[in-house]
Design a protein around this motif. Sequence first.
Motif, PDB file in Angstrom:
ATOM      1  N   MET A   1       8.043  58.654  35.742  1.00  0.00           N
ATOM      2  CA  MET A   1       9.062  57.704  35.344  1.00  0.00           C
ATOM      3  C   MET A   1       8.378  56.365  35.062  1.00  0.00           C
ATOM      4  N   GLU A   2       8.776  55.748  33.961  1.00  0.00           N
ATOM      5  CA  GLU A   2       8.270  54.417  33.641  1.00  0.00           C
ATOM      6  C   GLU A   2       9.434  53.442  33.656  1.00  0.00           C
ATOM      7  N   ILE A   3       9.289  52.381  34.432  1.00  0.00           N
ATOM      8  CA  ILE A   3      10.331  51.379  34.580  1.00  0.00           C
ATOM      9  C   ILE A   3       9.779  50.055  34.079  1.00  0.00           C
ATOM     10  N   LYS A   4      10.548  49.403  33.205  1.00  0.00           N
ATOM     11  CA  LYS A   4      10.148  48.098  32.696  1.00  0.00           C
ATOM     12  C   LYS A   4      11.223  47.085  33.027  1.00  0.00           C
ATOM     13  N   VAL A   5      10.771  45.939  33.504  1.00  0.00           N
ATOM     14  CA  VAL A   5      11.660  44.799  33.706  1.00  0.00           C
ATOM     15  C   VAL A   5      11.347  43.835  32.573  1.00  0.00           C
ATOM     16  N   LEU A   6      12.326  43.620  31.718  1.00  0.00           N
ATOM     17  CA  LEU A   6      12.140  42.726  30.587  1.00  0.00           C
ATOM     18  C   LEU A   6      12.612  41.337  30.962  1.00  0.00           C
ATOM     19  N   GLY A   7      11.733  40.353  30.756  1.00  0.00           N
ATOM     20  CA  GLY A   7      12.104  38.978  31.055  1.00  0.00           C
ATOM     21  C   GLY A   7      10.958  38.035  30.767  1.00  0.00           C
ATOM     22  N   THR A   8      11.302  36.803  30.486  1.00  0.00           N
ATOM     23  CA  THR A   8      10.295  35.823  30.092  1.00  0.00           C
ATOM     24  C   THR A   8       9.713  35.041  31.258  1.00  0.00           C
ATOM     25  N   GLY A   9      10.064  35.394  32.458  1.00  0.00           N
ATOM     26  CA  GLY A   9       9.506  34.723  33.628  1.00  0.00           C
ATOM     27  C   GLY A   9      10.513  33.875  34.386  1.00  0.00           C
ATOM     28  N   CYS A  10      11.782  33.984  34.034  1.00  0.00           N
ATOM     29  CA  CYS A  10      12.823  33.225  34.729  1.00  0.00           C
ATOM     30  C   CYS A  10      12.988  33.756  36.165  1.00  0.00           C
ATOM     31  N   ALA A  11      13.691  32.985  36.971  1.00  0.00           N
ATOM     32  CA  ALA A  11      13.883  33.370  38.373  1.00  0.00           C
ATOM     33  C   ALA A  11      14.582  34.721  38.497  1.00  0.00           C
ATOM     34  N   GLY A  12      15.622  34.955  37.674  1.00  0.00           N
ATOM     35  CA  GLY A  12      16.345  36.222  37.727  1.00  0.00           C
ATOM     36  C   GLY A  12      15.467  37.408  37.385  1.00  0.00           C
ATOM     37  N   CYS A  13      14.569  37.209  36.427  1.00  0.00           N
ATOM     38  CA  CYS A  13      13.658  38.282  36.024  1.00  0.00           C
ATOM     39  C   CYS A  13      12.682  38.623  37.151  1.00  0.00           C
ATOM     40  N   LYS A  14      12.193  37.591  37.816  1.00  0.00           N
ATOM     41  CA  LYS A  14      11.254  37.801  38.929  1.00  0.00           C
ATOM     42  C   LYS A  14      11.936  38.526  40.084  1.00  0.00           C
ATOM     43  N   VAL A  15      13.182  38.142  40.366  1.00  0.00           N
ATOM     44  CA  VAL A  15      13.937  38.782  41.448  1.00  0.00           C
ATOM     45  C   VAL A  15      14.169  40.255  41.121  1.00  0.00           C
ATOM     46  N   LEU A  16      14.554  40.546  39.892  1.00  0.00           N
ATOM     47  CA  LEU A  16      14.790  41.944  39.498  1.00  0.00           C
ATOM     48  C   LEU A  16      13.507  42.754  39.616  1.00  0.00           C
ATOM     49  N   HIS A  17      12.388  42.182  39.197  1.00  0.00           N
ATOM     50  CA  HIS A  17      11.101  42.889  39.293  1.00  0.00           C
ATOM     51  C   HIS A  17      10.786  43.233  40.744  1.00  0.00           C
ATOM     52  N   GLU A  18      10.965  42.273  41.639  1.00  0.00           N
ATOM     53  CA  GLU A  18      10.703  42.521  43.062  1.00  0.00           C
ATOM     54  C   GLU A  18      11.667  43.561  43.627  1.00  0.00           C
ATOM     55  N   THR A  19      12.921  43.497  43.231  1.00  0.00           N
ATOM     56  CA  THR A  19      13.915  44.468  43.696  1.00  0.00           C
ATOM     57  C   THR A  19      13.546  45.877  43.249  1.00  0.00           C
ATOM     58  N   VAL A  20      13.140  46.007  42.002  1.00  0.00           N
ATOM     59  CA  VAL A  20      12.744  47.324  41.479  1.00  0.00           C
ATOM     60  C   VAL A  20      11.539  47.853  42.242  1.00  0.00           C
ATOM     61  N   LYS A  21      10.546  47.007  42.484  1.00  0.00           N
ATOM     62  CA  LYS A  21       9.359  47.454  43.238  1.00  0.00           C
ATOM     63  C   LYS A  21       9.744  47.895  44.647  1.00  0.00           C
ATOM     64  N   GLN A  22      10.683  47.179  45.271  1.00  0.00           N
ATOM     65  CA  GLN A  22      11.135  47.532  46.612  1.00  0.00           C
ATOM     66  C   GLN A  22      11.832  48.893  46.618  1.00  0.00           C
ATOM     67  N   VAL A  23      12.695  49.131  45.642  1.00  0.00           N
ATOM     68  CA  VAL A  23      13.416  50.408  45.558  1.00  0.00           C
ATOM     69  C   VAL A  23      12.437  51.555  45.319  1.00  0.00           C
ATOM     70  N   VAL A  24      11.489  51.366  44.421  1.00  0.00           N
ATOM     71  CA  VAL A  24      10.497  52.408  44.138  1.00  0.00           C
ATOM     72  C   VAL A  24       9.732  52.754  45.415  1.00  0.00           C
ATOM     73  N   ALA A  25       9.337  51.745  46.185  1.00  0.00           N
ATOM     74  CA  ALA A  25       8.611  51.983  47.436  1.00  0.00           C
ATOM     75  C   ALA A  25       9.492  52.672  48.472  1.00  0.00           C
TER      76      ALA A  25
END
Length: 77
Positions: free
Chosen positions: A1-25
Amino acid sequence: MEIKVLGTGCAGCKVLHETVKQVVAELKLAATVVKEEDIMKIMSYNVMALPALVVDEQVVAKGRKLSLAEVKELLTK
């Protein structure tokens, strides 16, 4: 599975990226998590609202932060 978080570096994008990494783990998913910040690549997904979540090249959410439970549900479908 490949998961991409699309975002330009805003706070919401960073939070989503961390949330996705947490769920995957937590779920021990065999997945690659990528944070895509290149605007040209983001535009190729025809996404105008960020952050966005892409799973195996399918946009599954866009334009809002997702909770931990929502990300779990999207990744286990």
